[in-house]
Design a protein around this motif. Structure first.
Motif, PDB file in Angstrom:
ATOM      1  N   ALA A  44       2.842 -18.823 -25.610  1.00  0.00           N
ATOM      2  CA  ALA A  44       2.544 -19.373 -24.286  1.00  0.00           C
ATOM      3  C   ALA A  44       1.037 -19.456 -24.081  1.00  0.00           C
ATOM      4  O   ALA A  44       0.361 -18.425 -23.949  1.00  0.00           O
ATOM      5  N   HIS A  45       0.512 -20.664 -24.065  1.00  0.00           N
ATOM      6  CA  HIS A  45      -0.914 -20.907 -23.803  1.00  0.00           C
ATOM      7  C   HIS A  45      -1.057 -21.177 -22.301  1.00  0.00           C
ATOM      8  O   HIS A  45      -0.490 -22.151 -21.784  1.00  0.00           O
ATOM      9  N   VAL A  46      -1.810 -20.331 -21.607  1.00  0.00           N
ATOM     10  CA  VAL A  46      -1.800 -20.294 -20.145  1.00  0.00           C
ATOM     11  C   VAL A  46      -3.184 -20.578 -19.576  1.00  0.00           C
ATOM     12  O   VAL A  46      -4.188 -20.031 -20.048  1.00  0.00           O
ATOM     13  N   LEU A  47      -3.208 -21.428 -18.546  1.00  0.00           N
ATOM     14  CA  LEU A  47      -4.403 -21.651 -17.737  1.00  0.00           C
ATOM     15  C   LEU A  47      -4.073 -21.362 -16.276  1.00  0.00           C
ATOM     16  O   LEU A  47      -2.970 -21.663 -15.809  1.00  0.00           O
ATOM     17  N   LEU A  48      -5.049 -20.785 -15.563  1.00  0.00           N
ATOM     18  CA  LEU A  48      -4.886 -20.428 -14.158  1.00  0.00           C
ATOM     19  C   LEU A  48      -6.019 -21.034 -13.340  1.00  0.00           C
ATOM     20  O   LEU A  48      -7.180 -21.002 -13.763  1.00  0.00           O
ATOM     21  N   TYR A  49      -5.662 -21.554 -12.156  1.00  0.00           N
ATOM     22  CA  TYR A  49      -6.635 -22.133 -11.231  1.00  0.00           C
ATOM     23  C   TYR A  49      -6.319 -21.643  -9.822  1.00  0.00           C
ATOM     24  O   TYR A  49      -5.141 -21.505  -9.462  1.00  0.00           O
ATOM     25  N   CYS A  50      -7.337 -21.421  -8.998  1.00  0.00           N
ATOM     26  CA  CYS A  50      -7.087 -21.224  -7.577  1.00  0.00           C
ATOM     27  C   CYS A  50      -6.538 -22.536  -7.030  1.00  0.00           C
ATOM     28  O   CYS A  50      -7.148 -23.597  -7.203  1.00  0.00           O
ATOM     29  N   ALA A  51      -5.391 -22.462  -6.375  1.00  0.00           N
ATOM     30  CA  ALA A  51      -4.651 -23.679  -6.051  1.00  0.00           C
ATOM     31  C   ALA A  51      -5.419 -24.610  -5.113  1.00  0.00           C
ATOM     32  O   ALA A  51      -5.333 -25.835  -5.247  1.00  0.00           O
ATOM     33  N   ASP A  52      -6.177 -24.055  -4.169  1.00  0.00           N
ATOM     34  CA  ASP A  52      -6.848 -24.905  -3.192  1.00  0.00           C
ATOM     35  C   ASP A  52      -8.297 -25.199  -3.560  1.00  0.00           C
ATOM     36  O   ASP A  52      -8.981 -25.926  -2.853  1.00  0.00           O
ATOM     37  N   ARG A  53      -8.773 -24.647  -4.651  1.00  0.00           N
ATOM     38  CA  ARG A  53     -10.145 -24.883  -5.105  1.00  0.00           C
ATOM     39  C   ARG A  53     -10.178 -24.724  -6.627  1.00  0.00           C
ATOM     40  O   ARG A  53     -10.657 -23.697  -7.149  1.00  0.00           O
ATOM     41  N   PRO A  54      -9.697 -25.719  -7.350  1.00  0.00           N
ATOM     42  CA  PRO A  54      -9.488 -25.580  -8.792  1.00  0.00           C
ATOM     43  C   PRO A  54     -10.761 -25.428  -9.610  1.00  0.00           C
ATOM     44  O   PRO A  54     -10.676 -25.181 -10.816  1.00  0.00           O
ATOM     45  N   TRP A  55     -11.927 -25.578  -8.970  1.00  0.00           N
ATOM     46  CA  TRP A  55     -13.162 -25.311  -9.702  1.00  0.00           C
ATOM     47  C   TRP A  55     -13.300 -23.809  -9.997  1.00  0.00           C
ATOM     48  O   TRP A  55     -14.069 -23.436 -10.876  1.00  0.00           O
ATOM     49  N   GLU A  56     -12.538 -22.967  -9.256  1.00  0.00           N
ATOM     50  CA  GLU A  56     -12.472 -21.550  -9.635  1.00  0.00           C
ATOM     51  C   GLU A  56     -11.244 -21.386 -10.519  1.00  0.00           C
ATOM     52  O   GLU A  56     -10.110 -21.570 -10.070  1.00  0.00           O
ATOM     53  N   ARG A  57     -11.459 -21.049 -11.761  1.00  0.00           N
ATOM     54  CA  ARG A  57     -10.391 -21.076 -12.765  1.00  0.00           C
ATOM     55  C   ARG A  57     -10.591 -19.947 -13.762  1.00  0.00           C
ATOM     56  O   ARG A  57     -11.605 -19.251 -13.757  1.00  0.00           O
ATOM     57  N   SER A  63      -7.942 -21.486 -22.984  1.00  0.00           N
ATOM     58  CA  SER A  63      -6.765 -20.793 -22.449  1.00  0.00           C
ATOM     59  C   SER A  63      -6.609 -19.425 -23.094  1.00  0.00           C
ATOM     60  O   SER A  63      -7.229 -19.112 -24.112  1.00  0.00           O
ATOM     61  N   VAL A  64      -5.750 -18.597 -22.499  1.00  0.00           N
ATOM     62  CA  VAL A  64      -5.269 -17.379 -23.152  1.00  0.00           C
ATOM     63  C   VAL A  64      -3.872 -17.673 -23.677  1.00  0.00           C
ATOM     64  O   VAL A  64      -3.182 -18.570 -23.183  1.00  0.00           O
ATOM     65  N   SER A  65      -3.452 -16.937 -24.695  1.00  0.00           N
ATOM     66  CA  SER A  65      -2.111 -17.144 -25.226  1.00  0.00           C
ATOM     67  C   SER A  65      -1.399 -15.803 -25.363  1.00  0.00           C
ATOM     68  O   SER A  65      -2.025 -14.775 -25.626  1.00  0.00           O
ATOM     69  N   PHE A  66      -0.085 -15.857 -25.157  1.00  0.00           N
ATOM     70  CA  PHE A  66       0.753 -14.667 -25.207  1.00  0.00           C
ATOM     71  C   PHE A  66       1.820 -14.812 -26.290  1.00  0.00           C
ATOM     72  O   PHE A  66       2.355 -15.886 -26.516  1.00  0.00           O
ATOM     73  N   PHE A  67       2.095 -13.689 -26.958  1.00  0.00           N
ATOM     74  CA  PHE A  67       3.191 -13.506 -27.931  1.00  0.00           C
ATOM     75  C   PHE A  67       2.816 -13.778 -29.375  1.00  0.00           C
ATOM     76  O   PHE A  67       3.634 -13.550 -30.257  1.00  0.00           O
ATOM     77  N   GLN A  68       1.609 -14.248 -29.658  1.00  0.00           N
ATOM     78  CA  GLN A  68       1.148 -14.345 -31.038  1.00  0.00           C
ATOM     79  C   GLN A  68      -0.252 -13.735 -31.092  1.00  0.00           C
ATOM     80  O   GLN A  68      -1.157 -14.209 -30.418  1.00  0.00           O
TER      81      GLN A  68
END
Length: 253
Positions: A54-67, A156-161
């Motif tokens: 699982a390659h994951v990216l996270l963003y603040c939903a109302d201000r995606p420049w903070e990620r 991104s970060v990745s999980f499980f490998q």
């Protein structure tokens, strides 16, 4: 396809009322998904077969420049290896999500996801519609569905490998913890979550091998003062305080 409503998922996490589920989906190997999650939501990712990544990216939903900022996630907390208690940070020194449970221990905050050029050279094709889609190409599609473009995709970060750094500074692929491993992330702000489920770039197998990924999210509460995670490290406590101050100033704490 997601299960709609999520409460219809047949096996909610242990101790979680099915009525609290807000997202339930199985993502095939070579697939992607995305969702906006409220602050405090817990997101459980599970690798049923031992071959998901699982390659994951996270963003603040109302201000995606903070990620998500993987460099600060590693640097500020003095730890390159994701695991229970780790915080996923933005470049503003605030907590986006906390890793509250982990029975895998095979993750990667250093390498990022696969690319079109690399997958084309390795598997013959890396486009989203091919049998060997690249992670970045799938994350582009997930981003577009949330008003974001290619320039908005950080590492991104990745999980499980897993990946470890050897004594000479090179990275070594350590593979999977096996079938059934899971991790749980807690959203410390309202987040847009993008996920691509594709083979890790350092996976040495010549074939494009990626198993399904189970995604479940349920309503819960964000980390608060008094929680052991809040004060686990001085750096983590400062990141939580930065987050609380910001949310209070916005009137959303």
């Amino acid at each position: 396809m997601p299960v709609v409503p999520a409460s219809a998922w047949p096996t909610p996490p242990e101790g979680v009322d099915a009525r609290l589920l807000v997202w339930a989906e199985t993502v095939a190997g070579g697939g992607y998904t995305h969702c906006v999650l409220a602050r405090g939501t817990e997101l459980r990712l599970t690798d049923p077969t031992g071959d998901a990544c699982a390659h994951v990216l996270l963003y603040c939903a109302d201000r995606p420049w903070e990620r998500l900022n993987t460099a600060d996630t590693v640097k500020v907390l003095w730890n390159a290896y994701l695991g229970e208690g780790h915080l996923l940070l933005s470049d503003q020194g605030r907590v986006l999500a906390s890793l509250v449970r982990d029975d895998s221990g095979r993750h990667d905050a250093l390498t990022g996801t696969s690319t079109l050029v690399r997958n084309t050279a390795r598997y013959g094709d890396g486009t989203p519609q091919s049998a060997s889609p690249a992670g970045r190409e799938l994350l582009k599609l997930a981003a577009l569905k949330n008003g974001l473009g290619p320039r908005d995709l950080p590492p991104s970060v990745s999980f499980f490998q897993g990946v470890r750094v050897t004594a000479d500074g090179t990275t070594e692929f350590t593979g999977s913890a096996g079938a059934g491993a899971s991790v749980t992330l807690r959203a410390e702000q309202t987040l847009t979550v993008l996920i691509a489920n594709v083979p890790h770039p350092l996976d040495p197998r010549p074939e494009y091998v990626c198993g399904p990924l189970e995604v479940l999210a349920h309503r819960a509460r964000p980390t608060a003062p008094g929680d052991p995670l809040w004060d686990a490290t001085p750096e983590g406590r400062r990141a939580f305080l930065n987050t609380a101050e910001h949310l209070t100033a916005r009137g959303t704490a």
